[in-house]
Design a protein around this motif. Sequence first.
Motif, PDB file in Angstrom:
ATOM      1  N   ASP A   1       0.818  -1.223   0.000  1.00 58.98           N
ATOM      2  CA  ASP A   1       0.000   0.000   0.000  1.00 58.98           C
ATOM      3  C   ASP A   1       0.850   1.271   0.000  1.00 58.98           C
ATOM      4  O   ASP A   1       0.309   2.377  -0.045  1.00 58.98           O
ATOM      5  N   GLY A   2       2.181   1.122   0.056  1.00 64.22           N
ATOM      6  CA  GLY A   2       3.075   2.272   0.025  1.00 64.22           C
ATOM      7  C   GLY A   2       3.547   2.731   1.387  1.00 64.22           C
ATOM      8  O   GLY A   2       4.408   3.615   1.477  1.00 64.22           O
ATOM      9  N   SER A   3       3.018   2.169   2.450  1.00 65.87           N
ATOM     10  CA  SER A   3       3.442   2.580   3.789  1.00 65.87           C
ATOM     11  C   SER A   3       4.844   2.059   4.079  1.00 65.87           C
ATOM     12  O   SER A   3       5.305   1.079   3.489  1.00 65.87           O
ATOM     13  N   GLN A   4       5.513   2.710   5.005  1.00 68.87           N
ATOM     14  CA  GLN A   4       6.878   2.357   5.391  1.00 68.87           C
ATOM     15  C   GLN A   4       6.866   2.002   6.883  1.00 68.87           C
ATOM     16  O   GLN A   4       7.012   2.880   7.740  1.00 68.87           O
ATOM     17  N   PRO A   5       6.687   0.742   7.224  1.00 72.40           N
ATOM     18  CA  PRO A   5       6.501   0.355   8.628  1.00 72.40           C
ATOM     19  C   PRO A   5       7.608   0.828   9.553  1.00 72.40           C
ATOM     20  O   PRO A   5       7.325   1.246  10.690  1.00 72.40           O
ATOM     21  N   ARG A   6       8.873   0.755   9.115  1.00 68.13           N
ATOM     22  CA  ARG A   6       9.973   1.152   9.994  1.00 68.13           C
ATOM     23  C   ARG A   6       9.905   2.638  10.312  1.00 68.13           C
ATOM     24  O   ARG A   6      10.224   3.063  11.428  1.00 68.13           O
ATOM     25  N   GLU A   7       9.510   3.449   9.360  1.00 70.61           N
ATOM     26  CA  GLU A   7       9.418   4.897   9.594  1.00 70.61           C
ATOM     27  C   GLU A   7       8.147   5.253  10.361  1.00 70.61           C
ATOM     28  O   GLU A   7       8.141   6.170  11.185  1.00 70.61           O
ATOM     29  N   LEU A   8       7.089   4.515  10.097  1.00 71.42           N
ATOM     30  CA  LEU A   8       5.822   4.795  10.781  1.00 71.42           C
ATOM     31  C   LEU A   8       5.856   4.391  12.248  1.00 71.42           C
ATOM     32  O   LEU A   8       5.006   4.821  13.034  1.00 71.42           O
ATOM     33  N   SER A   9       6.845   3.614  12.639  1.00 69.23           N
ATOM     34  CA  SER A   9       6.971   3.229  14.048  1.00 69.23           C
ATOM     35  C   SER A   9       7.670   4.305  14.874  1.00 69.23           C
ATOM     36  O   SER A   9       7.716   4.206  16.107  1.00 69.23           O
ATOM     37  N   ARG A  10       8.174   5.339  14.215  1.00 65.28           N
ATOM     38  CA  ARG A  10       8.896   6.406  14.911  1.00 65.28           C
ATOM     39  C   ARG A  10       7.925   7.404  15.527  1.00 65.28           C
ATOM     40  O   ARG A  10       6.742   7.477  15.173  1.00 65.28           O
ATOM     41  N   THR A  11       8.428   8.226  16.453  1.00 64.89           N
ATOM     42  CA  THR A  11       7.577   9.242  17.079  1.00 64.89           C
ATOM     43  C   THR A  11       7.362  10.443  16.167  1.00 64.89           C
ATOM     44  O   THR A  11       6.521  11.290  16.458  1.00 64.89           O
ATOM     45  N   ARG A  12       8.132  10.504  15.093  1.00 61.29           N
ATOM     46  CA  ARG A  12       7.931  11.530  14.061  1.00 61.29           C
ATOM     47  C   ARG A  12       7.722  10.798  12.734  1.00 61.29           C
ATOM     48  O   ARG A  12       8.510  10.903  11.799  1.00 61.29           O
ATOM     49  N   ALA A  13       6.621  10.074  12.671  1.00 60.11           N
ATOM     50  CA  ALA A  13       6.378   9.147  11.568  1.00 60.11           C
ATOM     51  C   ALA A  13       6.257   9.851  10.221  1.00 60.11           C
ATOM     52  O   ALA A  13       6.719   9.338   9.197  1.00 60.11           O
TER      53      ALA A  13
END
Length: 411
Positions: free
Chosen positions: A298-310
């Motif tokens: 879907d284009g999401s980036q799980p590793r980046e979305l897990s950050r506090t500044r996703a």
Amino acid sequence: MWKALHVAMVLGVLSLAGSCDRARSGPAADGEPTPPSASPRLLMIDGAHVSRVRDSLRRGEPQYREALAALEADAGRALALPPVSVTDEPVVPPSGDKHDYMSQAPYWWPDPSKPDGLPYVERDGERNPEIDRITDRQNLERLTRNVSTLGLAYYLTGREEFAEQLARFVRVWFLDEATRMNPHLEFAQGVPGVAEGRAAGIIESRFLPTIIDGVMLVEGSPAWTASDEEAFEEWMRSYLEWLLTSQKGRVQANRGNNQETWYRVQVVALALYTGETEAARTALLDGQAGIAGQFEPDGSQPRELSRTRAWDYSVFNLTAYMHLAALGERLDVDLWNFRTPTGSSLRQGVEYLVPFATGEEPFPHEQITEFRPSALHPVLRRAAVGFKEPRYRELAREIGGGTRRLELTLP
């Protein structure tokens, strides 16, 4: 994802041969200016567009006049600035050598439960102002801004004072024996009580390709000689070898997040600049394969979305991939249209972020700092060119965030 790049091969690839992929004429006599190229093969900005801008300005067309005036004003201010060096650092690196780059990790803080605060503890996304007491990172960023400004201003105007100041800045940081930086980042992003330096610190040298662009833009000026060029290229070759063979570099090559992507941008850019074509190709192919690990269908980036500044880190990683895809064109490695068997792709990565930038949907992930839709603007501008999709340029205009400088460097 650097499995294909064995150390033995790296050492063979990193030869002393001159660049084979750069837009540079043959060598000039020592002390003579290096002949200029009509349309520079730049790394981080669009050389063909910059050449078209210069042609337009020479014809007296008004389209870029305001942007050029702003650029010249910035370059004029840079003329009044002194050069910076790693030896300016008030804190001595752990090696005791002032020529070693040093910095402190931004998101680590004293442990309030310990009398001396050691070891520091991580607070993701929360910048510790203490890091500013070590000045190498700030000085490298300052150097990058000034070199990119002066190089572009020289290319578009031909004013020699801009090239002379750029050459002075570059010689002090990279070439002069008394002030030059050693070509490694062993002591970048250290953490008190944890590590003197970490692989993550390699993110701080992501500015080097931009500095190279500035230097390439003054080729042809008497201020930048063939001997300057040779020494500068050798510094970059040494740093590239450290990236590829050091323990920290090997760790960074397999991080599976924005750190890995920006590492690859550096490797590809420095390899292209120094003529190490096979090292560049290997890094590009690894970057292509890395799309499967960093992007969902879907284009999401799980590793980046897990950050506090996703939001910030999703844009940051995608920015690196836009640069990597543009560099891939040089060696016919197509990241723009690459799609994994499950459907992951860079284009879907862009599409995933668009509705959040336009306000069509609220961003559903953690973002502890201000949510800035306009941060996606440069990504969309690059995507418009790479995917040959005018809609992205219209979306960039819609969300704002454009600058006069961007008009000079991207279509």
